[in-house]
Scaffold this motif. Structure first.
Motif, PDB file in Angstrom:
ATOM      1  N   SER A 170       0.834  -1.207   0.000  1.00 21.53           N
ATOM      2  CA  SER A 170       0.000   0.000   0.000  1.00 21.53           C
ATOM      3  C   SER A 170       0.869   1.258   0.000  1.00 21.53           C
ATOM      4  O   SER A 170       0.593   2.211  -0.737  1.00 21.53           O
ATOM      5  N   ASP A 171       1.935   1.276   0.800  1.00 18.46           N
ATOM      6  CA  ASP A 171       2.846   2.422   0.812  1.00 18.46           C
ATOM      7  C   ASP A 171       3.553   2.577  -0.537  1.00 18.46           C
ATOM      8  O   ASP A 171       3.758   3.697  -1.021  1.00 18.46           O
ATOM      9  N   LEU A 172       3.909   1.452  -1.134  1.00 20.16           N
ATOM     10  CA  LEU A 172       4.606   1.491  -2.414  1.00 20.16           C
ATOM     11  C   LEU A 172       3.699   2.048  -3.508  1.00 20.16           C
ATOM     12  O   LEU A 172       4.103   2.924  -4.278  1.00 20.16           O
ATOM     13  N   ILE A 173       2.476   1.557  -3.583  1.00 17.37           N
ATOM     14  CA  ILE A 173       1.543   2.048  -4.606  1.00 17.37           C
ATOM     15  C   ILE A 173       1.282   3.538  -4.415  1.00 17.37           C
ATOM     16  O   ILE A 173       1.272   4.307  -5.385  1.00 17.37           O
ATOM     17  N   GLU A 174       1.111   3.954  -3.178  1.00 13.38           N
ATOM     18  CA  GLU A 174       0.882   5.379  -2.900  1.00 13.38           C
ATOM     19  C   GLU A 174       2.059   6.225  -3.389  1.00 13.38           C
ATOM     20  O   GLU A 174       1.877   7.266  -4.027  1.00 13.38           O
ATOM     21  N   ALA A 175       3.270   5.779  -3.099  1.00 23.00           N
ATOM     22  CA  ALA A 175       4.465   6.519  -3.529  1.00 23.00           C
ATOM     23  C   ALA A 175       4.603   6.507  -5.050  1.00 23.00           C
ATOM     24  O   ALA A 175       4.990   7.515  -5.660  1.00 23.00           O
ATOM     25  N   MET A 176       4.272   5.380  -5.672  1.00 21.65           N
ATOM     26  CA  MET A 176       4.357   5.295  -7.132  1.00 21.65           C
ATOM     27  C   MET A 176       3.328   6.205  -7.796  1.00 21.65           C
ATOM     28  O   MET A 176       3.606   6.824  -8.820  1.00 21.65           O
ATOM     29  N   GLU A 177       2.139   6.286  -7.216  1.00 20.90           N
ATOM     30  CA  GLU A 177       1.107   7.165  -7.769  1.00 20.90           C
ATOM     31  C   GLU A 177       1.507   8.633  -7.665  1.00 20.90           C
ATOM     32  O   GLU A 177       1.111   9.450  -8.499  1.00 20.90           O
ATOM     33  N   ALA A 178       2.310   8.964  -6.664  1.00 12.82           N
ATOM     34  CA  ALA A 178       2.759  10.350  -6.475  1.00 12.82           C
ATOM     35  C   ALA A 178       4.041  10.669  -7.247  1.00 12.82           C
ATOM     36  O   ALA A 178       4.509  11.810  -7.229  1.00 12.82           O
ATOM     37  N   TYR A 179       4.602   9.694  -7.924  1.00  7.57           N
ATOM     38  CA  TYR A 179       5.872   9.866  -8.624  1.00  7.57           C
ATOM     39  C   TYR A 179       5.787  10.976  -9.671  1.00  7.57           C
ATOM     40  O   TYR A 179       4.856  11.034 -10.463  1.00  7.57           O
ATOM     41  N   GLU A 180       6.783  11.844  -9.645  1.00  4.61           N
ATOM     42  CA  GLU A 180       6.900  12.910 -10.640  1.00  4.61           C
ATOM     43  C   GLU A 180       8.130  12.612 -11.492  1.00  4.61           C
ATOM     44  O   GLU A 180       9.233  12.477 -10.957  1.00  4.61           O
ATOM     45  N   PRO A 181       7.947  12.482 -12.798  1.00  2.27           N
ATOM     46  CA  PRO A 181       9.100  12.185 -13.660  1.00  2.27           C
ATOM     47  C   PRO A 181      10.218  13.206 -13.489  1.00  2.27           C
ATOM     48  O   PRO A 181       9.969  14.385 -13.239  1.00  2.27           O
ATOM     49  N   HIS A 182      11.408  12.748 -13.614  1.00  2.00           N
ATOM     50  CA  HIS A 182      12.625  13.529 -13.419  1.00  2.00           C
ATOM     51  C   HIS A 182      13.154  13.993 -14.776  1.00  2.00           C
ATOM     52  O   HIS A 182      12.640  13.590 -15.819  1.00  2.00           O
ATOM     53  N   GLU A 183      14.205  14.787 -14.737  1.00  2.00           N
ATOM     54  CA  GLU A 183      14.867  15.189 -15.978  1.00  2.00           C
ATOM     55  C   GLU A 183      15.685  14.013 -16.508  1.00  2.00           C
ATOM     56  O   GLU A 183      16.470  13.417 -15.782  1.00  2.00           O
ATOM     57  N   THR A 184      15.479  13.675 -17.758  1.00  2.00           N
ATOM     58  CA  THR A 184      16.152  12.512 -18.333  1.00  2.00           C
ATOM     59  C   THR A 184      17.476  12.900 -18.973  1.00  2.00           C
ATOM     60  O   THR A 184      17.702  14.074 -19.318  1.00  2.00           O
ATOM     61  N   ILE A 185      18.336  11.924 -19.150  1.00  2.00           N
ATOM     62  CA  ILE A 185      19.634  12.152 -19.791  1.00  2.00           C
ATOM     63  C   ILE A 185      19.438  12.687 -21.206  1.00  2.00           C
ATOM     64  O   ILE A 185      20.176  13.567 -21.652  1.00  2.00           O
ATOM     65  N   PHE A 186      18.419  12.169 -21.909  1.00  2.00           N
ATOM     66  CA  PHE A 186      18.171  12.630 -23.274  1.00  2.00           C
ATOM     67  C   PHE A 186      17.873  14.125 -23.332  1.00  2.00           C
ATOM     68  O   PHE A 186      18.092  14.760 -24.348  1.00  2.00           O
ATOM     69  N   ARG A 187      17.395  14.702 -22.235  1.00  2.00           N
ATOM     70  CA  ARG A 187      17.036  16.130 -22.217  1.00  2.00           C
ATOM     71  C   ARG A 187      18.095  17.000 -21.534  1.00  2.00           C
ATOM     72  O   ARG A 187      17.954  18.209 -21.464  1.00  2.00           O
ATOM     73  N   MET A 188      19.149  16.367 -21.022  1.00  2.00           N
ATOM     74  CA  MET A 188      20.189  17.126 -20.334  1.00  2.00           C
ATOM     75  C   MET A 188      21.212  17.665 -21.324  1.00  2.00           C
ATOM     76  O   MET A 188      21.444  17.062 -22.369  1.00  2.00           O
TER      77      MET A 188
END
Length: 193
Positions: A170-188
């Protein structure tokens, strides 16, 4: 999240905790209306995840290489069973059919899948959450090693939060649902690398 790829072992450890947890994960995902995308096997934790989800009325999509079908380990009770040419095609289909990844205890194949999901997220091949269920401290040493890679500088600060580890589903799903994508190497830019 409509579907999660679940990575886990095809082995059956002596301690029933692992199989029981896998079955409970499958059932819980089904009860939450989250489909399971997994390796398509009927053995070990993989079979337990599928059986748990199916018994709870959930969707289970198996993806298995032809060579393993011939070895008679395919779970024929899946909602869908995709037979692919090799492991590369399997992992690509995991990524395209799922909205995130959950890793349960497992061995070398499970580690391959986990690290590829993290690597592809760093690069920018996907922007999906990568979760790790740390059952009974199974992944404590791996998490310590991941922290070491961060501390030494082999994982960029922008990517330090890709791996989401929790001790309960339950904690894992909650954290995954709140995940905000990060800056990717392709965009750096080169200066950020």
């Amino acid at each position: 999240m409509n579907r999660l790829a679940v990575y886990c072992g095809s082995a059956t450890p002596a301690d029933p905790l692992y199989v029981d947890t896998a079955r409970a994960v499958g059932a819980t995902l089904a009860q939450r209306g989250i489909g399971v995308v997994y390796g398509g096997g009927r053995l070990g934790l993989m079979g337990a995840v599928a059986d748990g989800a199916l018994e709870a009325g959930g969707e289970v999509i198996g993806i298995i290489p032809q060579a393993l079908v011939r070895a008679e380990v395919a779970h024929t009770g899946c909602t869908e069973l995709h037979v692919v040419t090799d492991m590369h095609a399997r992992k690509a289909l995991f990524t395209s059919l799922s909205d995130g990844f959950v890793t349960l205890p497992g061995g070398v194949g499970t580690m391959d899948e986990l690290w590829e999901a993290i690597s592809w997220a760093q690069l920018g091949y996907h922007a999906k959450p990568v979760g790790l269920l740390n059952v009974a401290g199974f992944y404590d040493q791996l998490l310590a090693f991941n922290a070491h890679m961060n501390a030494v500088g082999f994982i960029r600060p922008a990517h330090a939060g890709i791996l989401i580890a929790r001790e309960t589903l339950s904690d894992l799903i909650e954290a995954m649902e709140a995940y905000e994508p990060h800056e990717t190497i392709f965009r750096m830019s080169a200066s950020q690398l």
